[in-house]
Design a protein around this motif. Structure first.
Motif, PDB file in Angstrom:
ATOM      1  N   ALA A  76       0.902  -1.015  -0.007  1.00 54.27           N
ATOM      2  CA  ALA A  76      -0.115  -0.202  -0.059  1.00 54.27           C
ATOM      3  C   ALA A  76       0.901   1.295  -0.148  1.00 54.27           C
ATOM      4  O   ALA A  76       0.267   2.276  -0.653  1.00 54.27           O
ATOM      5  CB  ALA A  76      -1.024  -0.100   1.220  1.00 54.27           C
ATOM      6  N   LYS A  77       2.001   1.182   0.880  1.00 48.46           N
ATOM      7  CA  LYS A  77       2.798   2.319   0.740  1.00 48.46           C
ATOM      8  C   LYS A  77       3.625   2.628  -0.574  1.00 48.46           C
ATOM      9  O   LYS A  77       3.733   3.674  -0.888  1.00 48.46           O
ATOM     10  CB  LYS A  77       3.929   2.154   1.961  1.00 48.46           C
ATOM     11  N   GLU A  78       3.783   1.588  -1.223  1.00 51.20           N
ATOM     12  CA  GLU A  78       4.214   1.722  -2.775  1.00 51.20           C
ATOM     13  C   GLU A  78       3.350   2.243  -3.591  1.00 51.20           C
ATOM     14  O   GLU A  78       3.704   2.986  -4.685  1.00 51.20           O
ATOM     15  CB  GLU A  78       4.746   0.405  -2.935  1.00 51.20           C
ATOM     16  N   ILE A  79       2.011   1.836  -3.440  1.00 52.01           N
ATOM     17  CA  ILE A  79       0.979   2.464  -4.249  1.00 52.01           C
ATOM     18  C   ILE A  79       0.748   4.114  -3.937  1.00 52.01           C
ATOM     19  O   ILE A  79       0.661   4.607  -4.878  1.00 52.01           O
ATOM     20  CB  ILE A  79      -0.379   1.397  -4.179  1.00 52.01           C
ATOM     21  N   HIS A  80       0.837   4.160  -2.606  1.00 50.74           N
ATOM     22  CA  HIS A  80       0.866   5.429  -2.316  1.00 50.74           C
ATOM     23  C   HIS A  80       1.867   6.429  -2.968  1.00 50.74           C
ATOM     24  O   HIS A  80       1.620   7.537  -3.527  1.00 50.74           O
ATOM     25  CB  HIS A  80       0.769   5.684  -0.971  1.00 50.74           C
ATOM     26  N   LYS A  81       3.018   6.023  -3.002  1.00 48.98           N
ATOM     27  CA  LYS A  81       4.128   6.595  -3.475  1.00 48.98           C
ATOM     28  C   LYS A  81       3.917   6.819  -4.947  1.00 48.98           C
ATOM     29  O   LYS A  81       4.363   7.739  -5.530  1.00 48.98           O
ATOM     30  CB  LYS A  81       5.519   5.986  -3.097  1.00 48.98           C
ATOM     31  N   SER A  82       3.489   5.859  -5.776  1.00 45.28           N
ATOM     32  CA  SER A  82       3.128   5.765  -6.905  1.00 45.28           C
ATOM     33  C   SER A  82       2.228   6.825  -7.323  1.00 45.28           C
ATOM     34  O   SER A  82       2.261   7.638  -8.355  1.00 45.28           O
ATOM     35  CB  SER A  82       2.929   4.431  -7.594  1.00 45.28           C
ATOM     36  N   ASN A  83       1.164   6.901  -6.684  1.00 45.76           N
ATOM     37  CA  ASN A  83       0.315   7.954  -6.809  1.00 45.76           C
ATOM     38  C   ASN A  83       0.627   9.308  -6.608  1.00 45.76           C
ATOM     39  O   ASN A  83       0.345  10.329  -7.224  1.00 45.76           O
ATOM     40  CB  ASN A  83      -1.092   7.900  -5.740  1.00 45.76           C
ATOM     41  N   ILE A  84       1.781   9.642  -5.526  1.00 46.03           N
ATOM     42  CA  ILE A  84       2.170  10.878  -5.635  1.00 46.03           C
ATOM     43  C   ILE A  84       3.037  11.179  -6.822  1.00 46.03           C
ATOM     44  O   ILE A  84       3.059  12.270  -7.250  1.00 46.03           O
ATOM     45  CB  ILE A  84       3.291  10.650  -4.207  1.00 46.03           C
ATOM     46  N   ARG A  85       3.870  10.405  -7.385  1.00 44.46           N
ATOM     47  CA  ARG A  85       4.529  10.459  -8.568  1.00 44.46           C
ATOM     48  C   ARG A  85       4.099  11.010  -9.693  1.00 44.46           C
ATOM     49  O   ARG A  85       4.094  11.654 -10.357  1.00 44.46           O
ATOM     50  CB  ARG A  85       5.547   9.054  -8.734  1.00 44.46           C
ATOM     51  N   THR A  86       2.698  10.210  -9.853  1.00 48.21           N
ATOM     52  CA  THR A  86       1.797  10.400 -10.830  1.00 48.21           C
ATOM     53  C   THR A  86       1.259  11.859 -10.706  1.00 48.21           C
ATOM     54  O   THR A  86       1.310  12.673 -11.504  1.00 48.21           O
ATOM     55  CB  THR A  86       0.619   9.392 -10.790  1.00 48.21           C
ATOM     56  N   ALA A  87       1.059  12.380  -9.339  1.00 46.88           N
ATOM     57  CA  ALA A  87       0.284  13.636  -9.201  1.00 46.88           C
ATOM     58  C   ALA A  87       1.288  14.440  -9.411  1.00 46.88           C
ATOM     59  O   ALA A  87       1.040  15.747  -9.987  1.00 46.88           O
ATOM     60  CB  ALA A  87      -0.562  13.643  -7.807  1.00 46.88           C
ATOM     61  N   ARG A  88       2.677  14.479  -9.167  1.00 49.67           N
ATOM     62  CA  ARG A  88       3.812  15.411  -9.129  1.00 49.67           C
ATOM     63  C   ARG A  88       4.079  15.868 -10.505  1.00 49.67           C
ATOM     64  O   ARG A  88       4.782  16.861 -10.830  1.00 49.67           O
ATOM     65  CB  ARG A  88       4.772  15.219  -8.077  1.00 49.67           C
ATOM     66  N   LYS A  89       4.079  14.773 -11.351  1.00 51.08           N
ATOM     67  CA  LYS A  89       4.732  14.857 -12.962  1.00 51.08           C
ATOM     68  C   LYS A  89       4.201  16.163 -13.732  1.00 51.08           C
ATOM     69  O   LYS A  89       5.156  16.883 -13.909  1.00 51.08           O
ATOM     70  CB  LYS A  89       4.257  13.450 -13.433  1.00 51.08           C
ATOM     71  N   PRO A  90       3.031  16.342 -13.627  1.00 53.91           N
ATOM     72  CA  PRO A  90       2.430  17.720 -14.290  1.00 53.91           C
ATOM     73  C   PRO A  90       2.773  19.109 -13.614  1.00 53.91           C
ATOM     74  O   PRO A  90       3.262  20.150 -14.270  1.00 53.91           O
ATOM     75  CB  PRO A  90       1.021  17.528 -14.524  1.00 53.91           C
ATOM     76  N   LYS A  91       2.943  18.823 -12.446  1.00 56.20           N
ATOM     77  CA  LYS A  91       3.402  20.042 -11.383  1.00 56.20           C
ATOM     78  C   LYS A  91       4.847  20.447 -11.721  1.00 56.20           C
ATOM     79  O   LYS A  91       5.163  21.602 -11.800  1.00 56.20           O
ATOM     80  CB  LYS A  91       3.015  19.599  -9.922  1.00 56.20           C
ATOM     81  N   LEU A  92       5.737  19.510 -11.816  1.00 54.97           N
ATOM     82  CA  LEU A  92       7.096  19.526 -12.042  1.00 54.97           C
ATOM     83  C   LEU A  92       7.385  20.070 -13.453  1.00 54.97           C
ATOM     84  O   LEU A  92       7.860  21.104 -13.628  1.00 54.97           O
ATOM     85  CB  LEU A  92       8.033  18.379 -12.152  1.00 54.97           C
ATOM     86  N   ALA A  93       6.561  19.608 -14.499  1.00 52.55           N
ATOM     87  CA  ALA A  93       6.532  20.292 -15.850  1.00 52.55           C
ATOM     88  C   ALA A  93       6.060  21.722 -15.649  1.00 52.55           C
ATOM     89  O   ALA A  93       6.764  22.518 -16.585  1.00 52.55           O
ATOM     90  CB  ALA A  93       5.660  19.337 -16.640  1.00 52.55           C
ATOM     91  N   GLU A  94       4.917  22.123 -15.077  1.00 51.73           N
ATOM     92  CA  GLU A  94       4.649  23.571 -15.012  1.00 51.73           C
ATOM     93  C   GLU A  94       5.838  24.300 -14.325  1.00 51.73           C
ATOM     94  O   GLU A  94       6.169  25.343 -14.764  1.00 51.73           O
ATOM     95  CB  GLU A  94       3.473  23.599 -14.271  1.00 51.73           C
ATOM     96  N   LEU A  95       6.389  23.867 -13.465  1.00 52.55           N
ATOM     97  CA  LEU A  95       7.576  24.434 -12.671  1.00 52.55           C
ATOM     98  C   LEU A  95       8.783  24.557 -13.319  1.00 52.55           C
ATOM     99  O   LEU A  95       9.448  25.565 -13.382  1.00 52.55           O
ATOM    100  CB  LEU A  95       7.847  23.615 -11.462  1.00 52.55           C
ATOM    101  N   ASP A  96       8.945  23.515 -14.265  1.00 48.65           N
ATOM    102  CA  ASP A  96      10.126  23.678 -15.218  1.00 48.65           C
ATOM    103  C   ASP A  96       9.857  24.874 -15.993  1.00 48.65           C
ATOM    104  O   ASP A  96      10.746  25.700 -16.391  1.00 48.65           O
ATOM    105  CB  ASP A  96      10.357  22.469 -16.066  1.00 48.65           C
ATOM    106  N   ILE A  97       8.778  25.004 -16.653  1.00 49.83           N
ATOM    107  CA  ILE A  97       8.397  26.336 -17.463  1.00 49.83           C
ATOM    108  C   ILE A  97       8.529  27.594 -16.774  1.00 49.83           C
ATOM    109  O   ILE A  97       9.299  28.525 -17.231  1.00 49.83           O
ATOM    110  CB  ILE A  97       6.958  26.123 -18.243  1.00 49.83           C
ATOM    111  N   GLU A  98       7.989  27.542 -15.667  1.00 48.74           N
ATOM    112  CA  GLU A  98       8.362  28.741 -14.859  1.00 48.74           C
ATOM    113  C   GLU A  98       9.645  29.285 -14.465  1.00 48.74           C
ATOM    114  O   GLU A  98      10.094  30.315 -14.541  1.00 48.74           O
ATOM    115  CB  GLU A  98       7.561  28.582 -13.379  1.00 48.74           C
ATOM    116  N   PHE A  99      10.417  28.089 -14.177  1.00 49.18           N
ATOM    117  CA  PHE A  99      11.896  28.343 -14.102  1.00 49.18           C
ATOM    118  C   PHE A  99      12.530  28.766 -15.247  1.00 49.18           C
ATOM    119  O   PHE A  99      13.330  30.026 -15.167  1.00 49.18           O
ATOM    120  CB  PHE A  99      12.547  26.703 -13.909  1.00 49.18           C
ATOM    121  N   GLN A 100      12.264  28.265 -16.436  1.00 50.67           N
ATOM    122  CA  GLN A 100      12.883  28.843 -17.672  1.00 50.67           C
ATOM    123  C   GLN A 100      12.664  30.307 -17.695  1.00 50.67           C
ATOM    124  O   GLN A 100      13.175  31.061 -18.154  1.00 50.67           O
ATOM    125  CB  GLN A 100      12.445  28.059 -18.763  1.00 50.67           C
TER     126      GLN A 100
END
Length: 152
Positions: A76-100
């Protein structure tokens, strides 16, 4: 009692459990359904639908324990971590654009870098490792950086 009130459960070869739900639209008996749908080399547990967990958030972490379906917290903890990684992916992409954009305008990137690091650190949160049950694990969803919880 209807056939669909019963569940046949056995451990599958992938380390999880398989759940067979008999149909009400058959002339077969429960024993015939069990013989037809469940492997002969496996121990098959028969339980009532009402004994199944009602929450399916960690369905892929279910296991059999003393003829009951329980949650394997390690999975369950691994599933939770996977859910976090899925949720953060588009947020990191948005922040990459802001950074640039910040670099192009010589603006400060400190806040952006901090947000990105918080997202990277989220799966390693100590609260995840110490969670002892599903409720405690779900509580480790940081809505301030990850957005809405998938468990709501």
């Amino acid at each position: 009692m209807a056939n669909s009130d019963i569940r046949f459960i056995y451990e599958n070869d992938e380390g999880g459990i398989t759940i067979v739900t008999p149909s009400d639209k058959t002339n077969l008996t429960l024993d015939e359904i069990k013989a037809k749908c469940c492997p002969s080399g496996k121990t098959v547990v028969t339980i009532n639908k009402s004994e199944m967990p009602s929450n399916r958030n960690f369905r892929n972490a279910w296991k059999l324990n003393n003829n009951k379906v329980e949650t394997d917290m390690t999975k369950a903890k691994e599933i939770h971590k996977s859910n976090i990684r899925t949720a953060r992916k588009p947020k990191l992409a948005e922040l990459d654009i802001e950074f640039q954009k910040a670099l192009e305008t010589s603006s400060s990137t400190t806040d952006i870098v901090s947000k990105k690091q918080a997202l990277r650190d989220a799966p390693a949160d100590s609260g995840i490792a110490s969670a002892s049950d599903e409720a405690a694990l779900k509580a480790q969803w940081n809505t301030s950086i990850l957005g809405d919880s998938p468990y709501s």
